[in-house]
Design an enzyme around this catalytic site. Structure first.
Site, short mmCIF file in Angstrom:
data_model
loop_
_atom_site.label_atom_id
_atom_site.label_comp_id
_atom_site.label_asym_id
_atom_site.label_seq_id
_atom_site.Cartn_x
_atom_site.Cartn_y
_atom_site.Cartn_z
N ASP A 8 41.78 31.76 -44.33
CA ASP A 8 41.26 31.28 -42.98
C ASP A 8 39.72 31.12 -43.05
OD1 ASP A 8 41.32 31.43 -40.17
OD2 ASP A 8 41.45 33.38 -39.82
N ASP A 103 42.46 25.54 -39.11
CA ASP A 103 41.54 26.18 -40.12
C ASP A 103 42.21 27.29 -40.83
OD1 ASP A 103 41.94 28.05 -38.22
OD2 ASP A 103 39.96 28.61 -37.79
N GLU A 104 43.46 27.35 -41.01
CA GLU A 104 44.34 28.31 -41.75
C GLU A 104 45.41 27.82 -42.65
OE1 GLU A 104 46.41 31.87 -39.68
OE2 GLU A 104 45.58 30.53 -38.19
#
Lengths: 389, 369
Positions: A8, A103-104
Site C-alpha cells: 500500500d 495505490d494498493e
C-alpha cells in the site's frame, strides 16, 4: 504454503506531488479537488496528518487545523501513470499481481518464497525498488491470507513492513476492532456490538450459528475471515476470465446534438474500448452503440460483421456510421449519454488480411503502437485527432 | 391495354422478373410493369438496384401499360387452368379472364412506377454464357459484405484486349478468373465493378442460354440474353489494385486430392465452427495433418496424404473459408502454394482449362503464440 504480500503506497497522491515538485518534500501538503470552493481533502502528507489534517476534511477546516498547509489540486493522470509504474515493478516479483486499487496491490508469493522469512526479505526488496525507481514510500504487509496481509500493512504504516504469521493472529489481529476488516461497515459494526462482539478475536470466538442467524451466509464468512481463513485468491490477469464484452459510456456535461462533438466523444470512447480489446488480445464481431436522449429514452443499436476485426480506425469508422444513422433518424434530439461496446470476441487466432488498401494495412500497425504507448504513458497520452474537437 | 397469351408462357415470364425480388420468396412489395407494344408484352420489375425486363410475344389487341403486384398476379395466373388468358387494363385495375375465372386486380398507375432512365450502352461485348457463369460462380461467393469497405463490395470485370478477368475479394479470400483467347473484347483496358446481386440473378437465370451480351456506359450496365435484359448501376468505388497482392514466390507446394481435403476440413469444422473456425495445418513431406483444439468443445485431428515440396510448415486457416472455396475447384487434384505461416497462399486446380484460368488466394489465421 500460501503467502500473500500486500503493498500500500503511503499518502500516495501527496507523495506523487512531492516527487514531481521536490520543494514540497517534508512539508504539510494536501491534495484536493480544487483549491477554491467546497472541495475536500483527498490525501495529505504525513506532516499534515500530524497536525490533524484528515482525508475527507473540507479545505477550510484543514486550513484551520494547519495554517501552513500547502494545497495541491489533484491530477488523476499523474497518479494513474505512477500507479502503472508501480504495478509494472510488482510484476517483476510475482506473475500473480492483483491491482486492488490505484495505490494498493496483492502479490501471491506461493511457490516464489518458501516461508514468511523469505517473503519478508522480498518485501524489503520491493520497498527498496519502488523507492529507488520512483522515489515513493510504501508499506508492506505479509501473511497467509489476503485480509490479514492488508491488516498487517495498516499496522506497518507508514513506510514499514509488518508480518502476521498464522500462529500470531492472537497478538496482532484478534486484538483489533472489527471495523478494521474489509466489508464491515458502520451498521454491521453496531449490530456486532449489540452481540457483544467488539474485536476481531470476539468475532472469531462467536458461535457461528448466532452469526448466521443474524447475518445469514455473510455471518459464516465473517467468522472465517476473523479466523484468518480468507479463501479469496489474488485475482491476477491470468486468473480473470476473458471478458465477453467491453464497453465504455459517458454522460455528457450538457445535452448536445452537434454531430462533430458527438463524434469526438465517440472517438474518445472508442479509443478506450480498443485499448482494452487489444490488451486482452481479442478481436470483435459485434459493435453496439448506446444513446440516451435528454428525455432519458435509451436505445441500443447493434451491428454484427462477417469477420473478426481489431483495428481502432475501423472500429471508429463503423461506430461513427452507426451514430450517423441514429443522428439522421433523430436530427433534433439532444444526447445525454453515449456509449459504445463490442462483443462476439475471438481470443484465439487472428485472421490475416490481404494488404489491399493502405488504410487497412496501417490500421493494425498503428493500433499496435498506440496501444503500447497508452500502456506506458496512460490512456490519454495519445488520441485520435477527432477526439479533440 | 389488352392482350391474350397462354397461361404457361405468362407464368414463365412472371417467374423470370420475380427473380429481382430480394428474398428467396417473392417480395410482397415488388411490382411488375406490364406494357404492350406491337406484338410484345414487356414485363419490368425493379428493386432499385437491379431492374429486369422480359419480352414475351403475345397477341396485342390494344397498347397500354399498368403496374401490378408481382406476387399476386403470379399466384393468380399459376392457379388458372391451362388455357388462353386474356388480360386487359384500365388506369387502375387489371382484368384477368380465363375460361370461367375472372379477376380484377388493383394496380399502380404507370406514373407511380419507377421510370427507368434511358440507357445507351457505349460498349457491348458478347460472352460465352457457360464460361461466364462459371467465372461468376467462382467469384461472387467471396465478395465482401462489409459496408465499411465499399471498394470491395462488388465484382471487378477487368477487360483488356482478348482477356476478361473477373475477380473478387473480401480481403481474406481472393478469387481470380480469367477468360482469354478466341474472343475479341476491347482494345482499351477497361475496369467496371458490378454489385453481386445482378450477378447472382444471372447465375440462376441464364444457365440455359448460349451467349450473354454485356453492355455498359459510365453509369449503367446491362446483361442481355434470350428475351431478358438486366440493368444495374455500376458500383462507383474504384477497385483496389489487386495485382499487387498476388504472390509469385510461394515455394512450398502441396499437391492433394480436393475431396480428401474437403472431407477432413468438414470434420474439423464440426468443432472449430463454434469459435473462430480456427484450424491448424501441418504440412510435412507426405502428409498433411489437420487439427482443432477448442476449449469449449474438445479436440480433433485428421491426416491426408499429400505430395509436398518445401519446408515443414505449421499454418492456421479458417475452416469455413476452405469449405466454401474447395467446391469451386473443378479439378479433383489441387495444388496449394504457400509462402509462409503469415503469407497469402494460392489454391488452384492441378490442370487448367484451355481458355479459363482461375485460382484462389487464402490468407492464413495468425496462430496465438
Amino acid at each position: 504454503m500460501n503467502i500473500i504480500l500486500h503493498v500500500d503506497m503511503d499518502a500516495f497522491f501527496a507523495s506523487v506531488e512531492q516527487v514531481i515538485n521536490p520543494s514540497l518534500l517534508g512539508k504539510p501538503i494536501a491534495v484536493c479537488g480544487a483549491i477554491e470552493g467546497r472541495s475536500i481533502i483527498t490525501t495529505s502528507s504525513y506532516a499534515a496528518r500530524a497536525r490533524g489534517v484528515k482525508t475527507g476534511m473540507p479545505i477550510y477546516l484543514a486550513r484551520k487545523a494547519c495554517p501552513s498547509i500547502i494545497l495541491v489540486e489533484g491530477d488523476h493522470r499523474k497518479y494513474l501513470y505512477y500507479s502503472m509504474q508501480i504495478m509494472n515493478i510488482l510484476k517483476r516479483f510475482s506473475d500473480r499481481v492483483e491491482a486492488y486499487s490505484i495505490d494498493e496491490a496483492f502479490l501471491d508469493l506461493k511457490g516464489i518464497c518458501k516461508d514468511l522469512e523469505e517473503a519478508k526479505s522480498l518485501g524489503y526488496k520491493i520497498k527498496k525498488t519502488i523507492r529507488q525507481e520512483l522515489k515513493l514510500p510504501c508499506t508492506v504487509g505479509i501473511s497467509q491470507a489476503k485480509i490479514v496481509a492488508k491488516v498487517a500493512t495498516s499496522l506497518g504504516k507508514p513506510d514499514g513492513l509488518f508480518v502476521i504469521p498464522k500462529n500470531e493472529l492472537d497478538r496482532h489481529y484478534w486484538t483489533l476492532p472489527v471495523k478494521e476488516l474489509v466489508g464491515i461497515g458502520q451498521s454491521t459494526e453496531v449490530a456486532l456490538k449489540i452481540m457483544n462482539i467488539n474485536t476481531i478475536g470476539d468475532l472469531a470466538n462467536a458461535p457461528v450459528t448466532d452469526l448466521i442467524r443474524r447475518f445469514g451466509k455473510n455471518g459464516y464468512w465473517m467468522k472465517q475471515i476473523a479466523l484468518g481463513n480468507d479463501p479469496s485468491e489474488v485475482v491476477h490477469d491470468g486468473l480473470q476470465p476473458p471478458p465477453k464484452s467491453i464497453s465504455h459510456s459517458t454522460t455528457l456535461d450538457q445535452d448536445i446534438k452537434d454531430r462533430g462533438r458527438l463524434r469526438a466523444v465517440l472517438s474518445y470512447l472508442v479509443s478506450k474500448v480498443a485499448q482494452r480489446m487489444w490488451v486482452h488480445g481479442a478481436s470483435y464481431r459485434t459493435i453496439y452503440l448506446v444513446v440516451r436522449d435528454s428525455s432519458f429514452k435509451t436505445v441500443s443499436i447493434a451491428r454484427t460483421y462477417d469477420g473478426h476485426d481489431r483495428g481502432e480506425a475501423l472500429l471508429f469508422l463503423r461506430s461513427a456510421s452507426i451514430l450517423d444513422g441514429w443522428i439522421n433518424d433523430n436530427p433534433a434530439t439532444k444526447v445525454r449519454l453515449i456509449g459504445i461496446g463490442i462483443s462476439g470476441f475471438n481470443y484465439g487466432a487472428y485472421q490475416m488480411e490481404l494488404p489491399l488498401s493502405r488504410q487497412a494495412r496501417q490500421d493494425l500497425a498503428v493500433t499496435d503502437i498506440v496501444t503500447r504507448v497508452r500502456r506506458r504513458f496512460g490512456q490519454n497520452s495519445i488520441l485520435r485527432a477527432n477526439a479533440l474537437v | 391495354m389488352k392482350f391474350t397469351t397462354n397461361k404457361i408462357a405468362l407464368v414463365k415470364a412472371l417467374n423470370k422478373v420475380a427473380a429481382v425480388s430480394t428474398r428467396t420468396a417473392v417480395d410482397d412489395t415488388l411490382y411488375v410493369l406490364l406494357e404492350t407494344v406491337d406484338n410484345m408484352l414487356n414485363l419490368t420489375a425493379t428493386d432499385l438496384q437491379v431492374t429486369m425486363r422480359v419480352e414475351q410475344e403475345v397477341i396485342v389487341m390494344e397498347e397500354g401499360r399498368l403496374a401490378v403486384n408481382t406476387k399476386r398476379l403470379l399466384e393468380i395466373v399459376k392457379e388458372l387452368p391451362t388455357a388462353t388468358v386474356e388480360l386487359s387494363a384500365n388506369e387502375e385495375q387489371l382484368e384477368i379472364n380465363c375460361e370461367s375465372s375472372h379477376f380484377l386486380l388493383n394496380g399502380l398507375s404507370s406514373e407511380e412506377f419507377l421510370r427507368l432512365p434511358a440507357f445507351n450502352p457505349s460498349v457491348e461485348i458478347g460472352l460465352p454464357s457457360k464460361t461466364l457463369i462459371k467465372m461468376l460462380d467462382k467469384t461472387v461467393f467471396c465478395v465482401s459484405k462489409n459496408e465499411s469497405r465499399p471498394e470491395i463490395n462488388g465484382v471487378l470485370f477487368d477487360i483488356h484486349g482478348k482477356e476478361l478477368r473477373v475477380v473478387s475479394t473480401d480481403s481474406r479470400r481472393f478469387a481470380f478468373t480469367s477468360l482469354s483467347g478466341t474472343y475479341n473484347l476491347l482494345q482499351d483496358p477497361t475496369k467496371i465493378v458490378i454489385l453481386p446481386k445482378v450477378l447472382t440473378i444471372l447465375i440462376k437465370e441464364a444457365e440455359e442460354t448460349e451467349e450473354i451480351t454485356l453492355g455498359f456506359n459510365d453509369r449503367y450496365l446491362m446483361f442481355k440474353y434470350d428475351n431478358v435484359q438486366l440493368f444495374s448501376l455500376l458500383h462507383d468505388h474504384p477497385y483496389p489494385e489487386y495485382e499487387r497482392v498476388i504472390p509469385n514466390d510461394n515455394t512450398n507446394i502441396a499437391k492433394m486430392n480436393r475431396d480428401a481435403l474437403l472431407g477432413a476440413t468438414k470434420r474439423m469444422n464440426v468443432l472449430s465452427s463454434i469459435g473462430s473456425s480456427q484450424m491448424t495445418l501441418e504440412f510435412n513431406q507426405n502428409e498433411l495433418k489437420l487439427f482443432v483444439t477448442s476449449e469449449e468443445t474438445g479436440t480433433g485431428d485428421d491426416r491426408i496424404p499429400i505430395n509436398y515440396t518445401g519446408e515443414n510448415l505449421k499454418i492456421g486457416f479458417n475452416s469455413s473459408f476452405l469449405i466454401s472455396l474447395l467446391p469451386k475447384l473443378d479439378n479433383e487434384e489441387i495444388k496449394w502454394e504457400m509462402g509462409g505461416p503469415l503469407k497469402a497462399s494460392i489454391i488452384r486446380p492441378m490442370e487448367e482449362e484451355k481458355d479459363l484460368k482461375y485460382y484462389f488466394l487464402l490468407m492464413p489465421l495468425k496462430l496465438p503464440s
